[in-house]
Design an enzyme around this catalytic site. Structure first.
Site, PDB file in Angstrom:
ATOM      1  N   TYR A  11     -38.617 -31.433  28.292  1.00 52.45           N
ATOM      2  CA  TYR A  11     -37.954 -30.162  28.005  1.00 52.45           C
ATOM      3  C   TYR A  11     -37.103 -29.713  29.196  1.00 52.45           C
ATOM      4  O   TYR A  11     -35.928 -29.373  29.049  1.00 52.45           O
ATOM      5  CB  TYR A  11     -39.007 -29.105  27.680  1.00 52.45           C
ATOM      6  CG  TYR A  11     -38.455 -27.736  27.389  1.00 52.45           C
ATOM      7  CD1 TYR A  11     -37.891 -27.444  26.154  1.00 52.45           C
ATOM      8  CD2 TYR A  11     -38.502 -26.729  28.348  1.00 52.45           C
ATOM      9  CE1 TYR A  11     -37.379 -26.184  25.873  1.00 52.45           C
ATOM     10  CE2 TYR A  11     -37.990 -25.466  28.084  1.00 52.45           C
ATOM     11  CZ  TYR A  11     -37.445 -25.201  26.848  1.00 52.45           C
ATOM     12  OH  TYR A  11     -36.934 -23.953  26.579  1.00 52.45           O
ATOM     13  N   LYS A  71     -33.019 -29.412  29.086  1.00 53.17           N
ATOM     14  CA  LYS A  71     -32.402 -28.090  29.207  1.00 53.17           C
ATOM     15  C   LYS A  71     -31.586 -27.949  30.489  1.00 53.17           C
ATOM     16  O   LYS A  71     -30.552 -27.279  30.505  1.00 53.17           O
ATOM     17  CB  LYS A  71     -33.458 -26.989  29.108  1.00 53.17           C
ATOM     18  CG  LYS A  71     -34.118 -26.914  27.725  1.00 53.17           C
ATOM     19  CD  LYS A  71     -33.107 -26.652  26.615  1.00 53.17           C
ATOM     20  CE  LYS A  71     -33.776 -26.409  25.285  1.00 53.17           C
ATOM     21  NZ  LYS A  71     -32.846 -25.994  24.235  1.00 53.17           N
TER      22      LYS A  71
END
Length: 143
Positions: free
Chosen positions: A105, A109
């Protein structure tokens, strides 16, 4: 009323044909799009990076980063033809600070922020504005 012109849709953003079909459906309902907000995201593999499944880890990158690439790319191709538009991509807390046990993640991101900065400059001559928003903690099914 302005809110009657807003609609969400579901699509597998990691599949180009799904992204095209989603945007086609929205254009059939509303005509040419003025803007796109892309909010799909997953945590991906969770746990120490030495222990997570590499395929599950990469799947998080595929959805969070590559999915954003596909949505932005297809949107920009349409916006170029019509003389401009706006895109908002969603980053998250993983881009701002280290996020132990959520490396998929966090990497997706963080890369999304740089991707947004880069394509915003590329698309500026086409009157396409692209921003990345990090809304902070949002209560969703993801939590």
């Amino acid at each position: 009323e302005v809110f009657s012109q807003i609609r969400g849709c579901k699509a597998d953003v990691s599949e180009e044909a799904h992204v095209q079909a989603a945007l086609n459906g929205l254009e059939q309902s509303f005509g040419p799009l003025d803007g796109v907000i892309h909010a799909a995201g997953v945590y991906g593999a969770i746990g120490p990076f030495t222990e997570v499944d590499p395929e599950a880890w990469f799947e998080g990158i595929k959805i969070n980063l590559f999915g954003s690439f596909l949505v932005a790319r297809e949107s920009c191709k349409r916006f170029q033809k019509q003389g401009g538009g706006r895109i908002v991509l969603l980053s998250g807390g993983g881009a701002a600070t280290p996020f132990p046990n959520y490396t998929s993640y966090a990497c997706g991101k963080s890369a999304l922020v740089r991707f947004t900065e880069t394509i915003a400059e590329e698309m500026a001559p086409h009157k396409i504005e692209i921003n990345c928003l990090a809304p902070g903690f949002v209560v969703t099914r993801l939590h």
